[in-house]
Design an enzyme around this catalytic site. Structure first.
Site, PDB file in Angstrom:
ATOM      1  N   ASP A   1       0.756  -0.665  -0.016  1.00 24.57           N
ATOM      2  CA  ASP A   1       0.206   0.456   0.001  1.00 24.57           C
ATOM      3  C   ASP A   1       1.209   0.834   0.228  1.00 24.57           C
ATOM      4  O   ASP A   1       1.864   1.074   0.770  1.00 24.57           O
ATOM      5  CB  ASP A   1      -0.818  -0.020   1.058  1.00 24.57           C
ATOM      6  CG  ASP A   1      -0.453   0.283   2.625  1.00 24.57           C
ATOM      7  OD1 ASP A   1       0.632  -0.226   2.973  1.00 24.57           O
ATOM      8  OD2 ASP A   1      -0.402   0.814   3.363  1.00 24.57           O
TER       9      ASP A   1
ATOM     10  N   GLU B   1      -0.265  -0.997   5.811  1.00 27.37           N
ATOM     11  CA  GLU B   1       0.996  -1.048   6.469  1.00 27.37           C
ATOM     12  C   GLU B   1       0.986   0.536   7.079  1.00 27.37           C
ATOM     13  O   GLU B   1       1.458   1.129   8.025  1.00 27.37           O
ATOM     14  CB  GLU B   1       2.846  -1.075   5.836  1.00 27.37           C
ATOM     15  CG  GLU B   1       3.652  -0.739   6.964  1.00 27.37           C
ATOM     16  CD  GLU B   1       4.124   0.821   6.910  1.00 27.37           C
ATOM     17  OE1 GLU B   1       5.389   0.783   7.813  1.00 27.37           O
ATOM     18  OE2 GLU B   1       3.939   1.094   6.532  1.00 27.37           O
TER      19      GLU B   1
END
Length: 406
Positions: free
Chosen positions: A79, A174
């Site tokens: 991400d 994350e």
């Protein structure tokens, strides 16, 4: 594919995470990208490939020796940060950077300048990958993914380099603090691992903040202002007093290194009710606990003046991984030696934040953090020097060699 080709391919995928969805992965783009990565590792011929419903991809490069060697892992997240758009990323390679201003977007007059970002001057003469000024780049952490897969491909094409079983993992979310929440450490099956999620070249981190959040709710009493004397309690004004009671120098903009802070990240208010949202950070566990107690003390103090007005909810988010790394400091020694072999000077420093590695360390997988090479993460001025990514890939290969030799 080359390292740069991989990276340019990966940043074309929109993988911003979103903490509001309460799903894993939090956005569909992450699953689209991780399926693309699954296809890539399948074509590479890796083994034990698994992709679960939460977007966690794992794969194995088998050992090429019969020696009893610990299993080492390398991890990166798919991400990008919610802070700025990661859609339609349009990267550009600046060849042989000359130390001058870089025009990212001529129409919008967006300039990447060493006057604002002096660290640019450390990379004069190198090729840099920059944005077009309208999105972030995504080196955090698609550089890490590209480096891991490039290192694995290198080991595959150089069987003379003996290594044990190598595990890789790519995880979602994350950037919203949830990357390790559904990470199956037992399935990953490593003795230790490294996240390739650090910043500039040389960074090596095994200390991070202890982290908590605090949500302070202040209830007021609204009365028509024309007849409010001795009746109204304006929660916004009470909140302003609360804010001022915290040490003004213990904030992110006044701290560095090992210094902790209180950070007011949100305020929503009316006369009737105001909510303050803080994050609390400190490397030292005792000071961390003291900071939480200080918030509770100020709530009690506020209630002394405005009885029953104020409540607080405090919750821990993650802890300093140092206490989990110290018993296995040889894995830090491996990383330092691997960097020096690659001609990189290690820069051991504390993380003023957290990583998936911190949470994974407390789940039983010691997991320090190694540089991926990017700078100015989470915004339009993000850039990554290509030689830094190349060195990171070399470090991964060197760690695998060192672990086998030790």
């Amino acid at each position: 594919m080359t390292l740069v080709e991989r990276f340019l391919d990966y940043v074309s995928y929109d993988t911003q995470s979103d903490e509001e969805t309460n799903m894993t992965p939090s956005t569909p783009g992450q699953m689209i990208f991780v399926k693309h990565l699954r296809d890539e590792v399948e074509k590479m011929g890796l083994e034990d490939i698994s992709l679960d419903e939460n977007g966690y991809l794992m794969a194995t490069l088998p050992a090429n020796t019969d020696k009893d060697i610990p299993t080492v892992g390398f991890i990166a997240h798919v991400d990008t940060a919610p802070d700025m758009s990661g859609k339609h990323v349009n990267p550009r390679i600046v060849k042989n950077y000359d130390g001058k201003d870089i025009t990212l977007n001529k129409d919008q007059e967006i300039i990447l300048s060493p006057a604002d970002f002096p660290e640019l001057l450390d990379y004069v003469g190198q090729d840099l990958i920059v944005t077009d000024g309208t999105t972030l780049l995504g080196a955090d952490d698609k550089a890490g993914i590209a480096e891991i897969l490039t290192a694995v491909a290198y080991l595959q094409s150089h069987p003379e380099i003996k290594h044990g079983k190598i595990r890789i993992a790519f995880n979602p979310d994350e950037e919203i603090g949830k990357g390790a929440h559904k990470f199956d450490v037992e399935r990953f099956g490593c003795d230790f691992a490294y996240t390739m999620d650090g910043g500039e070249i040389g960074e090596l981190e095994f200390e991070n903040f202890n982290a908590a959040y605090a949500k302070v709710t202040i209830n007021g009493r609204n009365v028509h202002p024309g007849s409010a004397k001795h009746k109204m309690v304006n929660s916004i004004r009470v909140a302003a007093n609360f804010i001022e009671m915290l040490p003004r120098w213990e904030t992110p903009e006044h701290t560095e290194g090992y210094e902790g802070f209180y950070h007011l990240i949100g305020i929503q208010g009316s006369v009737e009710q105001t909510v303050l949202t803080y994050i609390i950070r400190d490397h030292d566990r005792a000071r961390f606990e003291s900071r939480k107690k200080e918030i509770e003390h100020l709530v009690r103090k506020t209630n002394t003046e405005y009885p029953g007005s104020t409540t607080v909810e405090i919750g821990d988010q993650y802890y300093n991984m140092r206490e989990k790394i110290e018993p296995v400091m040889h894995i830090i020694n491996y990383a330092e030696e691997a960097m020096r072999m690659a001609g990189v000077q290690p820069k051991v420093q504390p993380i003023r934040g957290g990583t998936d590695g911190a949470q994974l360390s407390f789940k039983g997988l010691p997991c320090p953090n190694i540089f991926a090479g990017g700078l100015n993460f989470h915004g339009r001025y993000e850039f990554v020097p290509i030689p830094s990514m190349e060195k990171a890939a070399q470090v991964i290969v060197n760690i695998c060699k060192i672990v086998a030799e030790k």
